[in-house]
Design an enzyme around this catalytic site. Sequence first.
Site, PDB file in Angstrom:
ATOM      1  N   ASP A  52     -17.156  -8.427 -12.921  1.00 47.20           N
ATOM      2  CA  ASP A  52     -16.298  -9.600 -12.992  1.00 47.20           C
ATOM      3  C   ASP A  52     -17.022 -10.691 -13.772  1.00 47.20           C
ATOM      4  O   ASP A  52     -18.242 -10.872 -13.621  1.00 47.20           O
ATOM      5  CB  ASP A  52     -15.938 -10.109 -11.596  1.00 47.20           C
ATOM      6  N   LYS A  64       6.590   0.898 -13.316  1.00 49.64           N
ATOM      7  CA  LYS A  64       5.967  -0.168 -12.523  1.00 49.64           C
ATOM      8  C   LYS A  64       6.753  -1.470 -12.645  1.00 49.64           C
ATOM      9  O   LYS A  64       7.028  -2.158 -11.653  1.00 49.64           O
ATOM     10  CB  LYS A  64       4.523  -0.374 -12.982  1.00 49.64           C
ATOM     11  N   CYS A 106       3.395 -10.154  -9.152  1.00 46.88           N
ATOM     12  CA  CYS A 106       4.239  -9.023  -9.537  1.00 46.88           C
ATOM     13  C   CYS A 106       5.687  -9.441  -9.754  1.00 46.88           C
ATOM     14  O   CYS A 106       6.171  -9.467 -10.878  1.00 46.88           O
ATOM     15  CB  CYS A 106       4.158  -7.930  -8.470  1.00 46.88           C
ATOM     16  N   ARG A 147      -0.737 -17.289  -5.906  1.00 49.00           N
ATOM     17  CA  ARG A 147      -0.305 -17.102  -7.293  1.00 49.00           C
ATOM     18  C   ARG A 147       1.221 -17.176  -7.404  1.00 49.00           C
ATOM     19  O   ARG A 147       1.935 -16.497  -6.688  1.00 49.00           O
ATOM     20  CB  ARG A 147      -0.810 -15.758  -7.831  1.00 49.00           C
TER      21      ARG A 147
END
Length: 418
Positions: free
Chosen positions: A30, A204, A258, A322
């Site tokens: 990261d 997806k 998402c 988020r």
Amino acid sequence: MKLCVIGLGYIGLPTAVMFANSGCDVIGVDKSEEVINILKNGGVHIEEDGLNEIVRNCFDSGRLKVSTKPVAADVYIIAVPTPNACDKCLSCDIRLVVAACKEILPYLSKSNIVIVESTVAPRTLQDYIMPIFEEQGYTIGEDLYLAHCPERVLPGRILYEMRYNNRIVGGITKECTKHAAKVYETFVEGKIIKTDAKTAEIAKCMENTYRDVNIALANELAKVCGELNIDCLEAIRIANEHPRVNILWPGPGVGGHCLAVDPYFIYSKIPNLAKLIKTARDINSTMPYYVVEKTVELVEGIQKPKIVAFGLTYKGNIDDTRESPAIKIIELLKADGFQLEVYDPHVGKGVEQSPYELVKDSDLVLILADHDEFKEIDYNKVGDLMRRAYIFDTRNIIDAEEYADVTVINYGNLFEFV
């Protein structure tokens, strides 16, 4: 098998530990030194049931190590964010995916497997990612195996669902699919669904678009029923008695990385055809404004009203903010000059606050997230502390009949108060 996982966020870190816990040697990478230091010092930077314990076990076993830079490995998994781009159609911003792929180039060798877990728009691997490796002389499907394997997990149940949910594996070629599938056979106990990359990419996005569209229907029905002075919640309960109907509950909007983001990845590809997808996104995006409009009406006539917001996250029992509609609602109300207190036991300083202290002399409590902690609050006690005991429950988590000392307002009776 040695894996290098690029990106240690809500998906990357659980993915890394699932492989490490299954006996693989894993390097988690990261860019954030803060994240790396938290992990090295025995903590985790995201809230997820069981994650802290399994991270520590993987560190103690030596199977998991973390770094700010990649290393040579057999398998590279890209799990970096893919936000909406700042363009007209809010397309998929793949800059971090591209950067991660370029970053691993010095460490690649023939027969390596590169897997993009980050959610991307259809044809991203074929049109943008594959050329990165081909320019280095690799032949995809022969000496380098490239695939898209998106996650399909629910925050709060990530570790369980990573193991037991069915997994999509879409390779650029059949050989890519076969090699990537073997990687996930390490720990996945659900069905591994093999397909090609572009089908995996759109599948997806379809999954999240399906859910977004269904939520939009519920939210639009809430607005319609409000205008017609009809109890929306009761109507939905009755409609759902039909054996083939399952309307969701309306809420304050859609959040998370998402549902609030991925539908645009399809829409941006063919905007002249993806009209239903865009309409659903527009409906859900307007819900925070709708909540604010009704909130303003609920406190109309009160001098310097005090509003208390319960919830910052986009859903219950997690710390993920988020794209949270709760944050948008709070920002809009503050911009309108309202005095707000915010309580969220899962986020920041809210962990140490008491809801009973915050509601003193308030005029309206807004419930914006469905945390279990909010369901356990004694709202009669809350009402006793408030100046005016009004609670606007945008999540439908309070049984109004249980509380005689407060006025509970929701999408069923909102029209009676505004």
